[in-house]
Design an enzyme around this catalytic site. Structure first.
Site, PDB file in Angstrom:
ATOM      1  N   ASP A 127       0.817  -1.217   0.000  1.00 22.24           N
ATOM      2  CA  ASP A 127       0.000   0.000   0.000  1.00 22.24           C
ATOM      3  C   ASP A 127       0.847   1.262   0.000  1.00 22.24           C
ATOM      4  O   ASP A 127       2.057   1.205   0.177  1.00 22.24           O
ATOM      5  CB  ASP A 127      -0.955  -0.007   1.216  1.00 22.24           C
ATOM      6  CG  ASP A 127      -0.291  -0.467   2.509  1.00 22.24           C
ATOM      7  OD1 ASP A 127       0.950  -0.511   2.572  1.00 22.24           O
ATOM      8  OD2 ASP A 127      -1.024  -0.782   3.453  1.00 22.24           O
TER       9      ASP A 127
ATOM     10  N   ASP B   1      -7.548  -2.625  14.551  1.00 26.62           N
ATOM     11  CA  ASP B   1      -8.945  -2.893  14.184  1.00 26.62           C
ATOM     12  C   ASP B   1      -9.069  -4.104  13.255  1.00 26.62           C
ATOM     13  O   ASP B   1     -10.124  -4.335  12.675  1.00 26.62           O
ATOM     14  CB  ASP B   1      -9.564  -1.651  13.507  1.00 26.62           C
ATOM     15  CG  ASP B   1      -8.816  -1.238  12.253  1.00 26.62           C
ATOM     16  OD1 ASP B   1      -7.823  -1.907  11.869  1.00 26.62           O
ATOM     17  OD2 ASP B   1      -9.215  -0.226  11.632  1.00 26.62           O
TER      18      ASP B   1
ATOM     19  N   HIS C 151      -7.312  -4.586  10.458  1.00 34.12           N
ATOM     20  CA  HIS C 151      -7.032  -4.371   9.028  1.00 34.12           C
ATOM     21  C   HIS C 151      -5.725  -5.052   8.619  1.00 34.12           C
ATOM     22  O   HIS C 151      -4.819  -5.210   9.433  1.00 34.12           O
ATOM     23  CB  HIS C 151      -7.022  -2.874   8.666  1.00 34.12           C
ATOM     24  CG  HIS C 151      -5.854  -2.081   9.159  1.00 34.12           C
ATOM     25  ND1 HIS C 151      -5.987  -0.968   9.961  1.00 34.12           N
ATOM     26  CD2 HIS C 151      -4.517  -2.214   8.953  1.00 34.12           C
ATOM     27  CE1 HIS C 151      -4.794  -0.463  10.214  1.00 34.12           C
ATOM     28  NE2 HIS C 151      -3.882  -1.201   9.627  1.00 34.12           N
TER      29      HIS C 151
ATOM     30  N   GLU D 112      -9.713  -1.721   5.593  1.00 34.04           N
ATOM     31  CA  GLU D 112     -10.341  -1.403   6.873  1.00 34.04           C
ATOM     32  C   GLU D 112     -11.596  -2.265   7.058  1.00 34.04           C
ATOM     33  O   GLU D 112     -12.119  -2.826   6.096  1.00 34.04           O
ATOM     34  CB  GLU D 112     -10.734   0.080   6.879  1.00 34.04           C
ATOM     35  CG  GLU D 112      -9.551   1.033   6.734  1.00 34.04           C
ATOM     36  CD  GLU D 112      -8.749   1.210   8.023  1.00 34.04           C
ATOM     37  OE1 GLU D 112      -8.839   0.355   8.928  1.00 34.04           O
ATOM     38  OE2 GLU D 112      -8.024   2.212   8.116  1.00 34.04           O
TER      39      GLU D 112
HETATM   40  C1  F6R Z   1       1.592  -1.498   6.122  1.00 30.51           C
HETATM   41  C2  F6R Z   1       0.223  -1.987   6.270  1.00 30.51           C
HETATM   42  C3  F6R Z   1      -0.536  -1.926   7.561  1.00 30.51           C
HETATM   43  C4  F6R Z   1       0.290  -2.281   8.781  1.00 30.51           C
HETATM   44  C5  F6R Z   1      -0.575  -2.222  10.043  1.00 30.51           C
HETATM   45  C6  F6R Z   1       0.255  -2.468  11.293  1.00 30.51           C
HETATM   46  O1  F6R Z   1       2.046  -1.648   4.803  1.00 30.51           O
HETATM   47  O2  F6R Z   1      -0.296  -2.404   5.304  1.00 30.51           O
HETATM   48  O3  F6R Z   1      -1.625  -2.803   7.470  1.00 30.51           O
HETATM   49  O4  F6R Z   1       0.821  -3.554   8.628  1.00 30.51           O
HETATM   50  O5  F6R Z   1      -1.181  -0.968  10.136  1.00 30.51           O
HETATM   51  O6  F6R Z   1       1.178  -1.440  11.456  1.00 30.51           O
HETATM   52  P1  F6R Z   1       2.349  -1.540  12.512  1.00 30.51           P
HETATM   53  O7  F6R Z   1       3.249  -2.642  12.073  1.00 30.51           O
HETATM   54  O8  F6R Z   1       3.061  -0.208  12.445  1.00 30.51           O
HETATM   55  O9  F6R Z   1       1.725  -1.794  13.840  1.00 30.51           O
END
Ligand code: F6R
Length: 242
Positions: free
Chosen positions: A68, A136, A138, A143
């Protein structure tokens, strides 16, 4: 099908993830790596860099697809995922620039950028996908409420995700972009093998929902219950509610 590995320290977690990554990188002719940003994979990327420097493990034949990218940040913005990936990995290994794919968050036509990205992905099969998980539930920026059938698409970020990520934007939620281009859940599910890294008590509910909860779009990661090869590597706090 989930395999779960619980380890005490971040170093042990990264070592487990690295072992799986290295096996793929060294056993395939042209490995295709699905990569994530965020705090969860940083230790893994450090181990890949160390191993490249010490043992010469090469990434010349690897192709990568990131999950992403924020919409509206210039590529060289310090919080763009483009900058993240080059700083934390690509600048330190021998992957050719043309083998790297990151969604284009600066494209004038965002819908077209999503389609182009999915088309590029479909020329390959991801051998190993690295994932983190949001508090959450995701994965990538899918989301809660995102249909399981989505491919690469535009996503309006939820307040909770923007709040979680504000720490990277001077603690100011107003500086966090409103939208992202993200691989969809269907794009992620095509990967042959998935490793998901999670640490901290704020991930415990999401981990429980993913593994033990109902398969529901309210917890996007629960779609992984349908995947044949997911290894979840986590600390005790993240595993506490299993
Ligand atoms: C990042 C992504 C997000 C993260 C998620 C957890 O490319 O796609 O889904 O993996 O938000 O983020 P962290 O690792 O910072 O807790």
């Amino acid at each position: 099908m989930f395999k779960t590995i619980v380890r005490k320290t971040n170093n042990e977690i990264s070592a487990e993830a690295f072992q799986i990554m290295k096996e793929v990188v060294t056993s395939k002719q042209n490995p295709v790596l699905g990569l994530a940003t965020g705090s969860s994979p940083i230790g893994l990327y450090k181990k890949m860099i160390e191993d490249h420097e010490k043992n010469g493990t090469s990434y010349k034949k690897c192709v990568t697809f990131n999950l992403d990218e924020y919409v509206g940040l210039p590529k060289n913005h310090e919080q763009s995922y483009y900058t993240f990936m080059y700083t934390n990995l690509f600048n330190h290994i021998d992957i050719p620039q043309e083998n790297i794919h990151i969604p284009d968050g600066t494209a004038a036509n965002e819908e077209q950028a999503c389609k182009d990205y999915e088309d590029a992905m479909k020329k390959y099969t991801v051998d190993i996908q690295v994932l983190g998980i949001g508090s959450d539930g995701h994965i990538a920026f899918n989301e809660p409420g995102t249909p399981f059938t989505e491919e690469t698409h535009l996503m309006k970020l939820t307040e909770q995700t923007r709040r979680d990520n504000a720490r990277f934007f001077d603690g100011d939620i107003n500086k966090v972009p409103m939208k992202a281009i993200t691989q969809g859940l269907a794009s992620i599910m095509r990967a042959k093998k998935i490793i998901l890294i999670a640490t901290g008590a704020n991930k415990a509910d999401a981990i429980r929902g993913m593994i033990n909860g109902p398969k529901t779009i309210d917890c996007p990661a629960s779609i992984l219950q349908n995947h044949p090869d997911v290894t979840v590597i986590m600390d005790e706090a993240a595993a506490a509610k299993l």
